[in-house]
Each structure stands twice: as structure tokens, then as C-alpha cells.
Design a protein around this motif. Sequence first.
Motif, mmCIF file in Angstrom:
data_model
loop_
_atom_site.group_PDB
_atom_site.id
_atom_site.type_symbol
_atom_site.label_atom_id
_atom_site.label_comp_id
_atom_site.label_asym_id
_atom_site.label_seq_id
_atom_site.Cartn_x
_atom_site.Cartn_y
_atom_site.Cartn_z
ATOM 1 N N ILE A 244 0.826 -1.219 0.000
ATOM 2 C CA ILE A 244 0.000 0.000 0.000
ATOM 3 C C ILE A 244 0.855 1.262 0.000
ATOM 4 N N SER A 245 2.005 1.213 0.664
ATOM 5 C CA SER A 245 2.864 2.403 0.730
ATOM 6 C C SER A 245 3.744 2.566 -0.511
ATOM 7 N N MET A 246 3.837 1.519 -1.341
ATOM 8 C CA MET A 246 4.706 1.577 -2.516
ATOM 9 C C MET A 246 4.368 2.714 -3.488
ATOM 10 N N PRO A 247 3.065 2.976 -3.800
ATOM 11 C CA PRO A 247 2.766 4.080 -4.727
ATOM 12 C C PRO A 247 3.318 5.431 -4.286
ATOM 13 N N ALA A 248 3.486 5.609 -2.972
ATOM 14 C CA ALA A 248 4.054 6.869 -2.470
ATOM 15 C C ALA A 248 5.464 7.077 -3.003
ATOM 16 N N SER A 292 -1.168 18.372 -8.878
ATOM 17 C CA SER A 292 -1.193 17.088 -9.579
ATOM 18 C C SER A 292 -2.084 16.068 -8.862
ATOM 19 N N MET A 293 -2.320 16.284 -7.566
ATOM 20 C CA MET A 293 -3.192 15.381 -6.797
ATOM 21 C C MET A 293 -4.633 15.430 -7.292
ATOM 22 N N VAL A 294 -5.014 16.539 -7.928
ATOM 23 C CA VAL A 294 -6.366 16.673 -8.478
ATOM 24 C C VAL A 294 -6.619 15.592 -9.531
ATOM 25 N N VAL A 295 -5.578 15.215 -10.239
ATOM 26 C CA VAL A 295 -5.676 14.160 -11.252
ATOM 27 C C VAL A 295 -5.338 12.795 -10.657
ATOM 28 N N ILE A 296 -4.278 12.746 -9.852
ATOM 29 C CA ILE A 296 -3.771 11.467 -9.350
ATOM 30 C C ILE A 296 -4.746 10.780 -8.397
ATOM 31 N N LEU A 297 -5.363 11.521 -7.474
ATOM 32 C CA LEU A 297 -6.237 10.905 -6.476
ATOM 33 C C LEU A 297 -7.482 10.252 -7.082
ATOM 34 N N PRO A 298 -8.200 10.920 -8.021
ATOM 35 C CA PRO A 298 -9.350 10.243 -8.642
ATOM 36 C C PRO A 298 -8.949 8.977 -9.413
ATOM 37 N N VAL A 299 -7.805 9.054 -10.104
ATOM 38 C CA VAL A 299 -7.315 7.876 -10.839
ATOM 39 C C VAL A 299 -6.976 6.757 -9.865
ATOM 40 N N ALA A 300 -6.335 7.122 -8.748
ATOM 41 C CA ALA A 300 -5.974 6.131 -7.734
ATOM 42 C C ALA A 300 -7.220 5.516 -7.098
ATOM 43 N N TYR A 301 -8.270 6.316 -6.935
ATOM 44 C CA TYR A 301 -9.522 5.812 -6.358
ATOM 45 C C TYR A 301 -10.150 4.746 -7.245
ATOM 46 N N ILE A 302 -10.082 4.967 -8.550
ATOM 47 C CA ILE A 302 -10.706 4.034 -9.501
ATOM 48 C C ILE A 302 -9.799 2.843 -9.809
ATOM 49 N N LEU A 303 -8.512 3.116 -10.059
ATOM 50 C CA LEU A 303 -7.603 2.077 -10.556
ATOM 51 C C LEU A 303 -6.580 1.581 -9.536
ATOM 52 N N GLY A 304 -6.360 2.344 -8.468
ATOM 53 C CA GLY A 304 -5.273 2.027 -7.539
ATOM 54 C C GLY A 304 -5.292 0.610 -7.009
ATOM 55 N N LEU A 328 -1.827 10.978 -0.904
ATOM 56 C CA LEU A 328 -1.914 12.392 -0.528
ATOM 57 C C LEU A 328 -0.749 12.759 0.391
ATOM 58 N N GLY A 329 -0.448 11.887 1.332
ATOM 59 C CA GLY A 329 0.669 12.118 2.238
ATOM 60 C C GLY A 329 1.996 12.202 1.506
ATOM 61 N N SER A 330 2.147 11.386 0.458
ATOM 62 C CA SER A 330 3.388 11.419 -0.326
ATOM 63 C C SER A 330 3.565 12.763 -1.025
ATOM 64 N N ALA A 331 2.432 13.386 -1.428
ATOM 65 C CA ALA A 331 2.499 14.724 -2.030
ATOM 66 C C ALA A 331 2.938 15.750 -0.987
ATOM 67 N N PHE A 332 2.394 15.615 0.225
ATOM 68 C CA PHE A 332 2.822 16.492 1.323
ATOM 69 C C PHE A 332 4.320 16.350 1.569
ATOM 70 N N TYR A 333 4.773 15.095 1.603
ATOM 71 C CA TYR A 333 6.196 14.862 1.861
ATOM 72 C C TYR A 333 7.055 15.393 0.708
ATOM 73 N N ALA A 334 6.567 15.224 -0.529
ATOM 74 C CA ALA A 334 7.322 15.710 -1.684
ATOM 75 C C ALA A 334 7.535 17.218 -1.585
ATOM 76 N N VAL A 335 6.512 17.937 -1.126
ATOM 77 C CA VAL A 335 6.636 19.385 -0.950
ATOM 78 C C VAL A 335 7.616 19.702 0.180
ATOM 79 N N SER A 336 7.501 18.981 1.294
ATOM 80 C CA SER A 336 8.439 19.211 2.400
ATOM 81 C C SER A 336 9.862 18.891 1.968
ATOM 82 N N ASN A 337 10.024 17.924 1.050
ATOM 83 C CA ASN A 337 11.350 17.592 0.528
ATOM 84 C C ASN A 337 11.901 18.718 -0.338
ATOM 85 N N VAL A 338 11.020 19.394 -1.067
ATOM 86 C CA VAL A 338 11.417 20.565 -1.854
ATOM 87 C C VAL A 338 11.912 21.662 -0.908
#
Length: 410
Positions: A244-248, A292-304, A328-338
Amino acid sequence: MMNNLKKDYFWNTLGTSLFSFNSLFFMIIVTRFNSLSDAGIFSFAYATAGIINYFALYSGRTYQISNTNEKFTGSLYIVTRYLTAFFALLISIVFVVINGYPLNKAIIIFLLCIVKCLEAVSDVYYGILQGHSKLYIAGKSMTYKSLISVIGFIIIDLLTRNLIVSCFYLLIVNIAVLILYDIRNTSKFMHIVKDFKKSSIILLLRVSSYTFLFTLTVTVIMNLPRYFIDFFLNDSDQAIYGIISMPATFVMLFSQFILQPSLVSLSNHYKSKEKRNFNKVVFKISSFILVSMVVILPVAYILGVPVLEFVYGVELSEYTFLLLLVILGSAFYAVSNVLLNSLIVVHCNKEQLYVQVFILIISLVICYFLVNYLGINGGLLSYFSILALQFIVYVFFYRFVIEKVFNKEN
């Protein structure tokens, strides 16, 4: 020169990408060919070996490449890396013994730790090659090693269904590539010097200590849920967590590809004392990741979940909501990494270490209660909480440091 730059970019990008996805390929293979429990053991062992790799790397190529005044020789870096790799192996032995793992699990963890220590040794040779404008040779090494490792691992695990044999194969591949390719190619660009002083090794370790402690703490924080799952739950739960954590990982890797080309411009804006342009670059990258989460999250909901079930062959329908939280958390972390890397550009390392120690303490409390009381769901929730915590802390910390740094410069 341009031809060399193109070769450097192509082979380094290819090698780094394949190397980054190795854990994904291995996890798919083990989950498909072995039991879910074996997949959990491998996932945990690989994550543990990743932390041991940071001990072996110490500060990696960060200080080695920036050593433009030849303060330390290539030979000194090599000897120091062998020493840190040796002590990293000792740490892995102590870790396995203290936890009292079953023999099968202990051997797998130790074999992968040796593999990661050998990768750290290879890295010091990559640094020397990079310093001589031969980064493409290092890229080829990572490419060949990744392909040979994955293909051989598939064949051996399919035939034996034995993780110890498969992991031992990875060890043989790393030894062979290190001796026959990495050392052999690097020896053309340097002479081994044996008369350096012990004090030089101590000095090298000291000057790069903050970078080492900082990167190690970040890595430990990111893997905390795994260790609480290992303590409170079982290997099958560990496998579910890993899947489950791999997609992050994909989101974080994607953000790195966006960030890396911008580091030069950030450095230039800092040198020119252009706070507005510096913030503009950071805001632009961060906004792109979050939008990018606006696109990624709906796709993940359907296909994830269907895609993960198809790839791993494991029932995961009850984890749809948690998968979305992790992404969603991975996006938060990606920003904190920036923000984290932007602060490194302005030479904020010691202060970040203190911040990460603070986050580590809070994360320990979060993981203890969530995993202890909510099981695997708590493990995934704690992972999201840690990623969100990094984001919240760094948004405030970044604003404070940038204001202080640029006002001081002016």
C-alpha cells in the motif's frame, strides 16, 4: 565535452531510475512467487538494509563531489568508506541479534545489509568517476547491476522459492560488479596513496557528520511504521504495508525529477540575494506537486487497488481509503522535501537536524499508539501522519529560515 555530458545524463538517469525501482521489482517477484509472509520479511529486510546503507554511505557523494580544493584524496575517501561500511555491518549484526529474529529472517536481513554496504562502497568509486567527468561509467554500472540483479532474482526465486538463495545471488552480483567493473574502471583515474594519516579520516568523518546525521534521521523517520509493525504485528501485515505504501515512492521519485534541475537556479538566486525569485521557484514546484493530486487521487480511487491486486496478486479492497491517504501524504512529503532541499541550498543543515529530531520524537509517539491500537490500519495512518507532520513543520520552518537568511544577506 558535450558528447560526454549527454552520455553522463543518459546513463546516470537510466541507472539511477532502474536502481530506484529495484525494490519495487523485487517486492513484486517475492509476493508473486513466495508467500505473503515471505514478502513481509523481504520488505522489512530491504527497508532495514536501506537504513544500514546510510550508515555505510555516511555522507555519500555530497561532500566528496564538492571537495574542489582536493582537501581530501580519492584514496582517503575509499578507505573511509570501507571503514564506515564495516561498522555498518557490525550495526546490522547487533540489530539482528538484539531482536532475536528466527534464523531465516535474520539471514535475509543480514544478506541484504551486506548488499547495501557493497552498494555504499561502489558509491565512493562513482564519486571519483564523477569527479573525473566519467559519470556515465557509474551510470552503466548501476544499469548493468540493476538488470542482472532483477533478471537473475526472477529466475532463481522462481526455481527455488527460497529467499535466502535469491538474496545470496544479489550479494554475488554486487561483489562481482564492484571488483570487475567499479574498481577496475576507477583505477584508471587515480593512484592509491597509502601514507595518509588517521587524523585525516577523523577530520573527513567530522566535517560531513551533520549531513550524515540529518539524512539518517530523515530515513529512520520514514521507516518508523515498519518497525512498530514488526514489533506489534506479523510479517503478512508488513507485506500489506509495503504494498500500500509503494505508490508513495512513485510520487516522491517524480518530485525528485522535477526538483533536481531547479537546484542550480535556486543556488543562483541565493547567491544573487534574490529572495522573491528564490521563493517563486520553490512555490512553483510545490504548487505543481499539490495540484497534480487533483488528477492522481481520482485515478488512484478508480484504478489504484485493482492495479495493485493485479500486480501483487493480493486482496486489497479494504485499503482503498488508506491508499488515497498514503498518496496524498506522499504529495505532502514531496513538498516538504522541496523545502528541505531549498534550505540545504542556503546552508541550513545543523538547524534541520534539530527539526528532524523533534519530528522523530513526535513520530515515535504517533506510531506507538496508532499501530498498537489500530493494527495495520494504524501503521498506514501513522505513515500518513508522519508525512503530513513533515509538511506542516517545514512550511513554518522554511518561512522562518528564508526570512532570516535573506534579511541577513541584505
